[in-house]
Design a protein around this motif. Structure first.
Motif, PDB file in Angstrom:
ATOM      1  N   LEU A 123       0.815  -1.187   0.065  1.00  0.00           N
ATOM      2  CA  LEU A 123       0.117  -0.127  -0.155  1.00  0.00           C
ATOM      3  C   LEU A 123       1.052   1.324  -0.079  1.00  0.00           C
ATOM      4  O   LEU A 123       0.791   1.946  -0.559  1.00  0.00           O
ATOM      5  N   ASN A 140     -11.669   1.091   3.637  1.00  0.00           N
ATOM      6  CA  ASN A 140     -10.877   1.368   2.496  1.00  0.00           C
ATOM      7  C   ASN A 140      -9.715   2.550   3.282  1.00  0.00           C
ATOM      8  O   ASN A 140      -8.733   3.000   2.678  1.00  0.00           O
ATOM      9  N   ARG A 155      -7.247   4.093   0.767  1.00  0.00           N
ATOM     10  CA  ARG A 155      -6.810   3.031  -0.176  1.00  0.00           C
ATOM     11  C   ARG A 155      -7.181   3.670  -1.463  1.00  0.00           C
ATOM     12  O   ARG A 155      -6.618   3.155  -2.640  1.00  0.00           O
ATOM     13  N   LYS A 158      -5.106   6.972  -2.238  1.00  0.00           N
ATOM     14  CA  LYS A 158      -3.633   6.563  -1.805  1.00  0.00           C
ATOM     15  C   LYS A 158      -2.685   7.635  -1.133  1.00  0.00           C
ATOM     16  O   LYS A 158      -1.626   7.835  -1.479  1.00  0.00           O
TER      17      LYS A 158
END
Length: 786
Positions: A123, A140, A155, A158
């Motif tokens: 990630l 998320n 997520r 980002k």
């Protein structure tokens, strides 16, 4: 002829003693336990449920290593290579609600695993230490702690944002007046370059502030206090943390006379009972309002209640004031909208479970458990520990309580306050947890018998418990990740632990996977002690393990063993943690002794009343249970008066001292190992529960401490103690020995072990200690006339 007649009884006695032999010896059984074989511990499942990992030692390594069994080939046990073991580790990990995803940190990377697809994705990278990785209500988004603050990774975008702004320092002092002083004004007028640089700094500062879009960043300063348990609510609305202010209590020092340096070095050890409480505060960081405030406890019901024992001190004025408290970190509901806190009084006579108003810090009590002795029991004991959590509906909480006298599992509706017992009866519940689908409970109980443990399944909102294990003894169960199988560490009274596996359904047959007993260990026929109950003087039925010798070997002597720890169970149908003592009892029985091992008052496994039976009087019912056990042996098992010995370690050593000092007419000899001699010199966490504090309840300490009864010693006493014991300090027996010297007692001896802590390690120490115990009993009990 007369001389021959006189010698005949002596000859018969010697012949009878010679006939009572054993293939065991102290030297034999007190060797390094490796001689017994290899026994598994700490099982873990592989993620696919196809392998079981466990600690084992087939290669004779200095310590246990990780081994595994593949269920496709269950006869093959293989050692796990260090590289595979390292790959299995998942430090700083969390799974989402349906456990399909997992996050963890590896080196500097935060990795997301899809457990169904068996894929991994990095990630982001983070080059500072990370803790408390967790999925939020919006899965998320992932929260983690770093550098004393909380960050959130999204997520979808980002991106990483800082959720809190906490500084472990002091708040900067505001300048009272920015007006330049005389010297600065003169300097700025005289020196053009200095004035120009000053003006440039002010313009730069003004520009930086103008681009912050009017946002005045809030910072919470801890003022140097210790901040811990920082967490973000699942809805990201609040953060909570604990401020811990330790008490300044004096610690004790234990001299180490055999330090490798050649010098006597002091080991830092615990403080003594009666220490002042540490302070714990719970802070709430409102991320919307940019403010921090603290949980308020003054409205807790009964917070000023005085204990019942104050009535024994009518001459003392007792101040009614708020008691010192310890608060657990808040437990959030899955959606993050609600939170509960567990609060304990420092005197441990109250435990509150309360709903926390996150907007104000106020508490609404949901459950209060009051015990005039002390709050405890399975799933209840511990500062901030025990069973506590939320159901997925965000409305019900679960916890354990001894409200009925036995520790059971409860649900409580936070909105209505309705409380429901999911289990009930004269048994106890251990380690309940929710199934993956959140529709059922799994739990271990003693429902079948106090001396057995079995694994059960039960509907989420209560109902009939389905018993999943069937082997008599202890079934320490571990579900596979898919919950289709159960790994079991199983043992019986005379059979050490082995690893089994069975299907997760009632009536399924357990398959044995390990068989670790050495041939040497199996060569002896280890006894299965009888479990009996005898009647105590107050009518209670006291459980005990009984070892009976063969009639031809019986010598009329008996030994009573007193287990340690106080709150511990040793009368059960599984392999005892006192395995050395168990083997010693087999040796004694071979020699003709009758042996009794009692779960006296304060032992675990029998509910609240048994647990607290020693409140304010250690050496009361716990001692009278040994006395009644001795009388039971005299009345029911042909033991000869004057031929009863007693021994034990730690709490068992304490009881041994009390027995010899108070009941020398019944106990002829005793071995007190690593024993407490004065409870005012023991630790706070254990002792204050039972005896309160010596400053507030001196009566309890005076009647509970052996050193005050030493003048009563009549029989033969062996004291044995490790000199580097940081639990029960060597000082305890040094003080007692001086007391015995001053009393002119000469029927005692002391064995000291310079390299041993509370729990002995060296086989040579175990051997020396138990040779002395056996010599004591043989020389003082077996020369009595039949």
């Amino acid at each position: 002829m007369q001389r021959k007649l006189l010698l005949l009884p002596i000859l018969l006695f010697l012949l009878s003693e010679a006939s009572a032999q054993s293939t065991l010896s102290v030297e034999y059984i007190m060797r390094d336990p490796k001689w017994m074989g290899v026994f598994p511990s700490s099982p873990e499942w592989s993620e696919d449920g196809k392998q079981i990992f466990f600690k084992y030692n087939l290669d004779g390594d200095p310590a246990d290593s990780l081994y595994k069994i593949d269920l496709a080939n269950p006869t093959q046990i293989s050692k796990v290579h260090w590289a595979e073991e390292k790959a299995l580790a998942r430090p700083q990990s969390d799974t989402n609600a349906d456990q399909s995803l997992r996050i963890y940190r590896k080196d500097h990377q935060i990795i997301l695993e899809d457990l169904k697809k068996k894929t991994s994705t990095t990630l982001f990278e983070w080059h500072e230490p990370v803790s408390n990785l967790k999925f939020l209500a919006n899965e998320n988004r992932i929260a983690f702690n770093s550098g004393g603050n909380i960050y959130v990774f999204d997520r979808a975008s980002k991106s990483t944002t800082k959720a809190t702004n906490i500084s472990n320092g002091n708040k900067p002092k505001e300048k009272a007046d920015d007006k330049a002083g005389f010297l600065e004004s003169e300097n700025l007028q005289l020196l053009n370059v200095v004035r120009e640089r000053k003006e440039a700094q002010e313009k730069s500062k003004a520009y930086r502030e103008s681009i912050r879009e009017g946002f005045d960043e809030f910072t919470y300063y801890t003022q140097g206090k210790n901040l811990s348990n920082l967490q973000l609510s699942p809805d990201e609305r609040y953060a909570t943390f604990s401020i811990f202010t330790p008490a300044s209590n004096k610690n004790t020092a234990v001299p180490n006379y055999v330090d490798a340096s050649g010098y006597t070095e002091d080991l830092n050890a615990r403080s003594k009972v009666g220490n002042s409480p540490s302070k714990v505060e719970i802070g709430i960081y409102d991320l919307t309002r940019d403010t921090v405030y603290f949980v308020t406890t003054s409205d807790l019901p009964g917070i000023k209640d005085l204990p019942d024992y104050v009535k024994d001190y009518p001459e003392k004025t007792w101040e009614e004031k708020e008691r010192a408290l310890t608060l657990s970190s808040p437990t959030f509901s899955p959606d993050g909208k609600k939170a509960i806190v567990q609060i304990r009084a420092f005197d441990n006579k109250d435990r509150w479970i309360a709903e926390l108003d996150l907007e104000t810090g106020a508490l609404k009590t949901l459950d209060r458990q009051r015990d005039e002795a002390w709050v405890g029991g399975p799933g209840v004991s511990g500062w901030g520990g025990g069973t506590l959590g939320w159901l997925p509906d965000n409305q019900h909480i679960y916890f354990q309580s001894e409200a009925t006298g036995y520790s059971h599992l409860y649900l409580l509706n936070v909105a209505s306050g309705e409380k429901k017992a999911l289990t009930s009866g004269k048994f106890e519940v251990f380690d309940p947890f929710l199934s993956k689908d959140k529709k059922s409970w799994y739990l271990t109980t003693s429902e079948v018998d106090p001396g057995e443990r079995h694994f059960y399944k039960m509907p989420l909102m209560g109902g009939a418990m389905e018993k999943l294990t069937s082997m008599t003894g202890n079934n320490a169960a571990l579900l596979s990740p898919d919950e289709k199988k159960i790994a079991i560490i199983y043992s019986y009274s005379n059979v050490p632990a082995e690893l089994y596996v069975q299907d997760n359904k009632a009536g399924a047959k357990a398959q044995q996977l390990t068989s670790g007993q050495s041939e040497e260990f199996k060569a002896y026929s280890w006894r299965e002690p009888q479990i009996v109950r005898f009647t105590a003087q107050d009518g209670a039925q006291v459980p005990a393990r009984l070892y009976l010798p063969e009639a031809s070997k019986k010598n009329g002597a008996a030994v009573i063993f007193v287990h340690g720890a106080g709150y511990l169970q040793n009368v059960h149908k599984w392999w005892s943690s006192y395995f050395r003592e168990y083997m010693f009892h087999n040796l004694l029985t071979d020699l003709g002794y009758t042996v009794l091992d009692i779960d006296y008052r304060a032992s675990a496994g029998y509910g609240r009343d048994w647990r607290t039976g020693i409140y304010r009087h250690m050496g009361g019912k716990d001692l009278s249970d040994q006395v009644d056990g001795a009388k039971y042996l005299l009345a029911e098992h042909g033991v000869t008066p004057g031929k009863i010995g007693i021994y034990g370690g730690s709490y068992g050593g304490f009881i041994t001292l009390m027995a010899l000092f108070n009941h020398g007419d019944l106990f002829t000899s005793g071995a007190a190992l690593r024993s407490v001699t004065d409870w005012a010199h023991y630790n706070h966490g254990y002792t204050a529960n039972i005896l309160n504090t010596p400053e507030e309840d001196p009566i309890a300490y005076r009647r509970s401490s052996p050193i005050y009864f030493a003048e009563g010693l009549q029989g033969n006493l062996l004291i044995a103690h490790g000199m580097v014991d940081v639990n029960v300090h060597f000082q305890d027996v040094v003080r007692l020995s001086q007391r015995l010297i001053e009393l002119g007692k000469d029927n005692w001896e002391m064995a000291v072990y310079p390299v041993e802590d509370h729990g002995f390690v060296e086989p040579s120490s175990w051997t020396d200690e138990y040779k002395r115990i056996l010599k004591l009993f043989n020389s003082t009990l077996l020369d009595k006339q039949q």
